[in-house]
Scaffold this active site. Structure first.
Site, PDB file in Angstrom:
ATOM      1  N   ASN A 249      -2.142   2.485   5.611  1.00 49.36           N
ATOM      2  CA  ASN A 249      -1.204   1.377   5.350  1.00 49.36           C
ATOM      3  C   ASN A 249      -0.999   0.644   6.671  1.00 49.36           C
ATOM      4  O   ASN A 249      -0.891   1.289   7.714  1.00 49.36           O
ATOM      5  CB  ASN A 249       0.176   1.894   4.917  1.00 49.36           C
ATOM      6  N   GLY A 250      -0.860  -0.686   6.594  1.00 51.74           N
ATOM      7  CA  GLY A 250      -0.611  -1.450   7.823  1.00 51.74           C
ATOM      8  C   GLY A 250      -1.783  -2.361   8.121  1.00 51.74           C
ATOM      9  O   GLY A 250      -2.644  -2.590   7.261  1.00 51.74           O
TER      10      GLY A 250
ATOM     11  N   CYS B 164       0.822  -1.214   0.000  1.00 51.01           N
ATOM     12  CA  CYS B 164       0.000   0.000   0.000  1.00 51.01           C
ATOM     13  C   CYS B 164       0.854   1.262   0.000  1.00 51.01           C
ATOM     14  O   CYS B 164       1.968   1.265   0.514  1.00 51.01           O
ATOM     15  CB  CYS B 164      -0.884   0.020   1.240  1.00 51.01           C
TER      16      CYS B 164
ATOM     17  N   GLU C 117      19.828 -17.591  -5.040  1.00 49.17           N
ATOM     18  CA  GLU C 117      19.378 -16.305  -5.586  1.00 49.17           C
ATOM     19  C   GLU C 117      19.016 -16.439  -7.067  1.00 49.17           C
ATOM     20  O   GLU C 117      18.057 -15.817  -7.534  1.00 49.17           O
ATOM     21  CB  GLU C 117      20.477 -15.246  -5.359  1.00 49.17           C
TER      22      GLU C 117
ATOM     23  N   HIS D 257      20.812 -36.593  -2.857  1.00 53.32           N
ATOM     24  CA  HIS D 257      19.960 -36.967  -1.713  1.00 53.32           C
ATOM     25  C   HIS D 257      18.475 -36.743  -2.002  1.00 53.32           C
ATOM     26  O   HIS D 257      17.681 -36.629  -1.077  1.00 53.32           O
ATOM     27  CB  HIS D 257      20.388 -36.186  -0.469  1.00 53.32           C
TER      28      HIS D 257
ATOM     29  N   ARG E  96       5.658  -0.108  -5.883  1.00 54.66           N
ATOM     30  CA  ARG E  96       5.512  -0.889  -4.652  1.00 54.66           C
ATOM     31  C   ARG E  96       4.544  -2.058  -4.845  1.00 54.66           C
ATOM     32  O   ARG E  96       4.458  -2.932  -3.984  1.00 54.66           O
ATOM     33  CB  ARG E  96       4.986   0.012  -3.519  1.00 54.66           C
TER      34      ARG E  96
ATOM     35  N   GLU F  63      10.655 -15.560  -9.645  1.00 58.23           N
ATOM     36  CA  GLU F  63       9.814 -14.399  -9.356  1.00 58.23           C
ATOM     37  C   GLU F  63       9.476 -13.586 -10.598  1.00 58.23           C
ATOM     38  O   GLU F  63       8.388 -13.027 -10.683  1.00 58.23           O
ATOM     39  CB  GLU F  63      10.392 -13.512  -8.251  1.00 58.23           C
TER      40      GLU F  63
ATOM     41  N   TRP G 174      -2.760  -2.817  -1.603  1.00 58.06           N
ATOM     42  CA  TRP G 174      -2.300  -4.183  -1.870  1.00 58.06           C
ATOM     43  C   TRP G 174      -3.024  -5.034  -0.846  1.00 58.06           C
ATOM     44  O   TRP G 174      -2.757  -4.931   0.351  1.00 58.06           O
ATOM     45  CB  TRP G 174      -0.786  -4.247  -1.700  1.00 58.06           C
TER      46      TRP G 174
ATOM     47  N   LYS H 108      15.399 -15.399  -8.408  1.00 59.17           N
ATOM     48  CA  LYS H 108      15.223 -14.375  -9.453  1.00 59.17           C
ATOM     49  C   LYS H 108      14.409 -14.941 -10.606  1.00 59.17           C
ATOM     50  O   LYS H 108      13.493 -14.307 -11.101  1.00 59.17           O
ATOM     51  CB  LYS H 108      16.574 -13.968  -9.993  1.00 59.17           C
TER      52      LYS H 108
HETATM   53  C1  F6R Z   1      13.349 -10.574  -4.370  1.00 53.74           C
HETATM   54  C2  F6R Z   1      13.083  -9.534  -3.387  1.00 53.74           C
HETATM   55  C3  F6R Z   1      12.537  -9.949  -2.068  1.00 53.74           C
HETATM   56  C4  F6R Z   1      13.162  -9.080  -0.966  1.00 53.74           C
HETATM   57  C5  F6R Z   1      12.492  -9.388   0.381  1.00 53.74           C
HETATM   58  C6  F6R Z   1      13.139  -8.617   1.508  1.00 53.74           C
HETATM   59  O1  F6R Z   1      13.886 -10.035  -5.526  1.00 53.74           O
HETATM   60  O2  F6R Z   1      13.279  -8.388  -3.640  1.00 53.74           O
HETATM   61  O3  F6R Z   1      12.766 -11.291  -1.819  1.00 53.74           O
HETATM   62  O4  F6R Z   1      14.534  -9.337  -0.914  1.00 53.74           O
HETATM   63  O5  F6R Z   1      11.132  -9.066   0.317  1.00 53.74           O
HETATM   64  O6  F6R Z   1      13.095  -7.258   1.274  1.00 53.74           O
HETATM   65  P1  F6R Z   1      14.041  -6.248   2.042  1.00 53.74           P
HETATM   66  O7  F6R Z   1      15.442  -6.483   1.591  1.00 53.74           O
HETATM   67  O8  F6R Z   1      13.536  -4.893   1.661  1.00 53.74           O
HETATM   68  O9  F6R Z   1      13.886  -6.540   3.497  1.00 53.74           O
END
Ligand code: F6R
Length: 607
Positions: A97-98, A2, A479, A502, A27, A486, A73, A483
């Site tokens: 927000n929250g 949000c 990672e 395993h 966001r 996602e 969101w 990547k």
């Molecule tokens: C993946 C990604 C998320 C953030 C995670 C933590 O590309 O961006 O997995 O790494 O939501 O976010 P931060 O680093 O802002 O705490």
């Protein structure tokens, strides 16, 4: 996630709110809305499921001097127009927000008092509650209502009985005030209002603000005035825009030559063979006394943390554990004041990481935040903070913020190793001078991005991918898988290569490409064996290797991506750029929504 904006002044309120909301699109959101008081003193509410352009289409030209806007969101209730903010009760309109944790019990109470609910949201409770306590002072009503809620909030409130005032408040959810000339703003995030002002006040927890056209007054929840400092934000808006790249993600991948350099700037002290870490606020003695490090992070930052474990243990000889924020906060951690807790979070707002840090602090531990966002909540919650200085990252998939986190962990581990006499000055000098060369090496990988694009195209039909690595390359494998899944929605697993036998080996077949992170190092022969294991099962192998090994590995791999030669310890900084590009080009070929992948948000400020 949000986003909140608010405006009061003589400008074109509707367009300022729409423009500010657009700046928060990165966001992630599923609906948007705004409330304004028109020049006849009437509150006008517009909201819509979907994109801001759809909201824009339903807002007529209206002259107004005050308004609030929101991108939602969904957390409570589906992403529908009905559930979009603002939520109103009587003359009161609220954006929030929250999460209001006790909203169910408050809702039952309010219903029994005759209030009628039309949405499934927790926010609507706030609107009714403020209305319930309102007599003639909007700020007082908001403060009283907030006294009854549990949970987190950043809110903007307006009422047509107070067309000259906006009320805002915060607890555990970010909120800033933007100061203009004869106009003022509220926002959950700086880029939202940077086009209009770079004069910012950061709002702290449990503060309530009265924003008028010519004044901003901040109070604590008892109504006492609070003095606030004004900050000048140096980012220009240009830095937060795409600068000619088709996607923010590609722009940010390319920016790594600069961001990695920025993270190191002023910190490398090659002459001494050490790192300048004045801002760390820990002297050598204190560093020597830590018996253990506990790293807490989520997602990509967690993968950075895993590399941190190898670095702190391998270079500084200090036992290190790594946990995700969401697991740590509900575990029974064994912590002592001699444990240093390091929280890694790009945004500095990740709810699970913040909660875990508070939990750790309750054990008397020192907490050190590594974050990219100055003034973020973590920077105020942690006892020590160091900034990665990667610059604003707009693409939801973390790229440059990740490599800057890695650089920061190298610097910290070298500094700790020197303080604890685990590394001599020569080795430190050598590592620091190799670090200095990393931006140049990254440039070379980027120059050859076409090869990685070719590789991505070759395997674009794959339904499953594996990423394997050993030791310091294992976090890169994780990672790489994160990547790819996602942004391209291809199922991908990251594995410690020795673990394949395993279980997951059962999944390896000719249709499953395996990306092997295999630069030279003490586990090189081992991963070669793992590569042979998967080729024997007909899998295609994409090998990321040192440029010197190109010819040897070509015998076993279907595609070889070379990286420039550097110290074994530092290769994750280079292989990370390769896996980012591989994910990017795969998603591009599949025509995915790269900067805003489905179901994901840049800043995860709810649990
Ligand atoms: C993946 C990604 C998320 C953030 C995670 C933590 O590309 O961006 O997995 O790494 O939501 O976010 P931060 O680093 O802002 O705490």
């Amino acid at each position: 996630m949000c986003g909140i904006v608010g405006y009061i002044g003589d400008g074109d309120t509707v367009n300022i709110l729409l423009e500010s909301l657009r700046k928060l699109e990165y966001r992630g959101y599923d609906s948007a809305g705004m409330a304004i008081i028109d020049d006849k003193g009437k509150a006008r509410i517009f909201k819509n499921e979907g994109e801001i352009s759809e909201l824009e289409a339903i807002v007529p030209e209206i002259s107004s001097h005050v308004g609030i806007g929101h991108t939602r969101w969904a957390t409570h209730g589906r992403p529908t127009t009905q559930n979009a903010h603002p939520h109103c009760s009587g003359n009161i309109c609220v954006v929030h927000n929250g999460i209001i944790e006790n909203y169910q019990e408050l809702k039952s109470e309010l219903i029994s008092e005759g209030f009628v609910f039309i949405s499934d949201t927790d926010t609507e409770v706030l609107a009714h509650l403020i209305n319930k306590y309102y007599s003639d002072d909007l700020g007082l009503a908001v403060g009283t209502a907030l006294g009854h809620v549990r949970g987190s909030y950043a809110i903007g409130v307006l009422s047509n009985e107070h067309p000259d005032e906006l009320i805002a408040a915060r607890k555990d959810s970010p909120l800033i005030i933007g100061l203009g000339k004869d106009e003022n703003f509220i926002a959950s995030d700086i880029p939202a209002i940077l086009k209009y002002t770079n004069r910012i006040i950061y709002i702290d927890n449990l503060e309530l603000i009265s924003v008028k056209q010519g004044s901003v007054r901040v109070f604590d929840m008892e109504g006492n005035p609070v003095e606030k400092e004004e900050h000048i934000i140096e980012w220009d808006l240009e830095a937060a825009e795409k600068a000619g790249y088709p996607h923010f993600m590609l722009k940010e991948i390319h920016e790594q030559t600069r961001s990695i350099h920025e993270t190191m700037t002023g910190r490398l002290h090659e002459l001494e063979g050490d790192v300048n870490f004045g801002e760390l606020g820990l002297d050598r003695n204190e560093i020597r006394q830590f018996q253990r490090i506990e790293i807490i992070a989520c997602g990509t930052s967690y993968n950075a943390g895993l590399l941190g474990k190898y670095l702190f243990e391998g270079l500084a000889g200090i036992h290190t554990d790594v946990d995700t924020g969401s697991e740590f906060r509900y575990s029974s951690p064994v912590l002592a004041p001699s444990t240093l807790v390091i929280a890694i979070t790009q945004s500095g707002e990740t709810a699970d990481t913040l909660a875990a840090v508070r939990e750790a602090a309750s054990y008397g531990c020192r907490t050190l935040a590594i974050t990219n966002v100055v003034g973020s909540t973590i920077s105020r919650d942690a006892s020590h903070t160091i900034y990665t200085r990667a610059g604003p990252e707009i693409g939801v998939a973390a790229t440059k913020s990740f490599t800057s986190q890695l650089v920061m962990l190298y610097l910290l581990a070298i500094h700790f190793a020197r303080a604890r006499s685990m590394m001599d000055a020569d080795r430190a000098r050598m590592l620091l001078s190799e670090l200095r060369k990393i931006p140049g090496h990254v440039s070379r990988i980027l120059e050859d991005a076409g090869t990685i694009h070719e590789c991505a195209s070759m395997f674009v039909k794959a339904k499953d991918y594996f990423f394997i690595g050993r030791n310091i390359n294992y976090p890169v494998a994780l990672e790489g898988a994160l990547k790819l899944k996602e942004i391209s929605y291809i199922h991908a697993e990251g594995y410690a290569a020795g673990e394949l036998k395993h279980g997951p080996l059962a999944l390896i077949s000719k249709d499953v490409p395996v990306v092997a992170i295999a630069p030279q190092g003490h586990t090189y022969d081992k991963i070669l064996s793992n590569i042979k294991e998967v080729t024997a099962r007909d899998a295609s192998v994409i090998a990321i290797v040192d440029c010197d090994d190109y010819c040897e590995i070509e015998k076993f791999a279907d595609f070889v991506i070379p990286i420039p030669k550097t110290d074994e310890m530092l290769t994750p900084l280079l292989s990370s750029v390769v896996i980012q590009l591989l994910a990017y080009y795969t998603a591009l070929e599949l025509k995915c929504s790269i900067d805003k992948p489905r179901n994901l948000a840049k800043s995860v400020t709810v649990e």
